[in-house]
Enzyme design. Structure first.
Site, mmCIF file in Angstrom:
data_model
loop_
_atom_site.group_PDB
_atom_site.id
_atom_site.type_symbol
_atom_site.label_atom_id
_atom_site.label_comp_id
_atom_site.label_asym_id
_atom_site.label_seq_id
_atom_site.Cartn_x
_atom_site.Cartn_y
_atom_site.Cartn_z
ATOM 1 N N ASP A 1 58.048 29.016 98.652
ATOM 2 C CA ASP A 1 58.569 30.375 98.823
ATOM 3 C C ASP A 1 57.403 31.323 99.090
ATOM 4 O O ASP A 1 56.594 31.588 98.210
ATOM 5 C CB ASP A 1 59.332 30.790 97.563
ATOM 6 C CG ASP A 1 59.969 32.167 97.669
ATOM 7 O OD1 ASP A 1 59.792 32.833 98.716
ATOM 8 O OD2 ASP A 1 60.656 32.569 96.705
ATOM 9 N N HIS B 1 62.223 30.491 100.257
ATOM 10 C CA HIS B 1 62.867 31.426 99.336
ATOM 11 C C HIS B 1 64.310 31.021 99.049
ATOM 12 O O HIS B 1 64.812 31.212 97.938
ATOM 13 C CB HIS B 1 62.812 32.839 99.922
ATOM 14 C CG HIS B 1 63.322 33.893 98.996
ATOM 15 N ND1 HIS B 1 62.834 34.065 97.718
ATOM 16 C CD2 HIS B 1 64.302 34.832 99.156
ATOM 17 C CE1 HIS B 1 63.473 35.073 97.133
ATOM 18 N NE2 HIS B 1 64.368 35.544 97.977
ATOM 19 N N SER C 1 66.007 36.319 93.466
ATOM 20 C CA SER C 1 65.531 37.307 94.424
ATOM 21 C C SER C 1 65.840 38.718 93.910
ATOM 22 O O SER C 1 65.445 39.083 92.803
ATOM 23 C CB SER C 1 66.173 37.037 95.789
ATOM 24 O OG SER C 1 65.583 37.787 96.807
#
Length: 380
Positions: free
Chosen positions: A320, A353, A155
């Site tokens: 995601d 995610h 991320s």
């Protein structure tokens, strides 16, 4: 307490103090600052087996291990870091650092401003991914690490790994960019703004100087975390775990918590609001918004990546939708066009995610295989 053979065991946080001014992207200069960090494993005599772990929005330096024998909470990536694990501390020297602006020991808004003797609060400057990488490079110098065997992040951490490869191409052998993107989409910026507004409009925020009032803007933090958490999960994952389950047998025809998913989100929000700093949350989301390395190259990501020397592993997860696989493929295509070495893995997962924090077998196997090759090249 007996630790598993693949655990790094008991660990302790360390602090590095820097008095060389750091010029930030905003134009502000930090005259002095501290970084909180942890290390696992041993740095070899050649100092070439070091791995940097870059954390995401709510992460920190405590990547693996426990602080005491009855510590119930291991580091946030303990499932990936340790002896015999994919990030193998029997072979690598692993460093985790809490970024500038954080709230877990590094200099940030809740730290005391030496000029005033009070918490920085709203006076703390905005920080960016390039600022973090510059400060991390100074920590690497302090630790005697001239070149990382790998820089790894998921991320927002993946953005830091990407920035490392561009800003210090000679200092990164491998960059592992997981569930990330070359810049945020308009939708992601919108999510971040709504989360910030929840905090900024909380009456207890006091313009960022709530410390002096002895309060915490918990309501705003709670709402920001609830919104964020929805985007970290997938629809399939939420459906499988919660569906339309009710806490009681039937509808109550009111506005209290009725569905299990409501209870879960409120629990996550309550927990987060007691652990995280509101100003840090604002800073971290703005760092996400501002990351756009192609901006200086008229939007040309291929040109932005022209100087990199690292080998890359880019990984994405099918469910995601916050950082969808298409965003990872943008990085892959740009690296290929720039003539760089890149491997790409797209992992089937229902965890959304947050899958980059999980232990889905194909994901673990991908990480292990790539880092085994890195270790073998070091030993050759």
């Amino acid at each position: 307490m007996t630790f598993a053979s693949d655990s790094v065991g008991l660990v302790e946080a360390r602090r590095a103090d820097f008095d060389t001014p750091l010029a930030l992207a905003s134009g502000t200069v930090l005259d002095r600052y501290s970084l909180c960090y942890e290390t696992y494993g041993e740095l070899n005599p050649e100092a070439n087996n070091a791995i940097l772990i870059c954390h995401a929005l709510s992460g920190h330096h405590h990547v693996a291990g426990r602080y005491c024998e009855d510590d119930k909470q291991a580091g946030w990536w303990d499932n990936m870091v340790g002896p015999g694990k994919p990030i193998d501390t029997a072979r690598f020297f692993v460093v985790g650092v809490n970024n500038l602006g954080g709230c877990h020991g590094s200099t940030g808004p809740s730290s005391v401003n030496p000029a005033t003797g009070r918490p920085w609060g709203s006076a703390f400057p905005l920080v960016t991914v390039p600022d973090w990488v510059e400060s991390q490079a100074r920590l690497a110098d302090l630790l005697g690490i001239r070149r990382w065997a790998a820089v790894i992040g998921g991320s927002l951490g993946g953005m830091q790994a990407l920035e490392w490869s561009m800003r210090f191409p000679e200092r990164v052998a491998n960059a592992l960019v997981i569930a990330s993107a070359p810049k945020l989409s308009a939708q992601n910026i919108a999510f971040n703004d709504v989360a910030r507004q929840a905090i900024l409009t909380d009456p207890e925020f006091h313009g960022g100087d709530f410390y002096a009032h002895g309060v915490v803007p918990r309501r705003g933090l709670r709402l920001a975390r609830m919104l964020g958490h929805i985007t970290y999960l997938s629809d399939d994952g939420m459906g499988a775990k919660f569906g339309r389950l009710l806490r009681s047998g039937d509808y109550q025809y009111g506005f209290d918590v009725e569905f299990e998913i409501e209870s879960y989100l409120r629990y996550q929000g309550d927990k987060f609001s007691g652990l995280f700093d509101a100003n840090t949350y604002l800073l971290m989301t703005k760092a996400l918004d501002y990351f756009d390395p192609a901006k200086a190259f008229d939007g040309d990501l291929v040109a932005a990546l022209a100087r990199v020397r690292a080998n890359f592993l880019i990984a994405a997860f099918t469910s995601d939708w916050r950082f969808a696989p298409d965003r990872s493929r943008e990085i892959v295509k740009a690296l290929v066009a720039a003539g760089k070495r890149v491997s790409y893995g797209e992992i089937e997962s229902t965890h959304g995610h947050d899958a980059f924090l999980m232990t889905d077998s194909p994901y673990v196997a991908l990480m292990r295989a790539y880092l085994n090759r890195v270790a073998e090249e070091l030993a050759a």
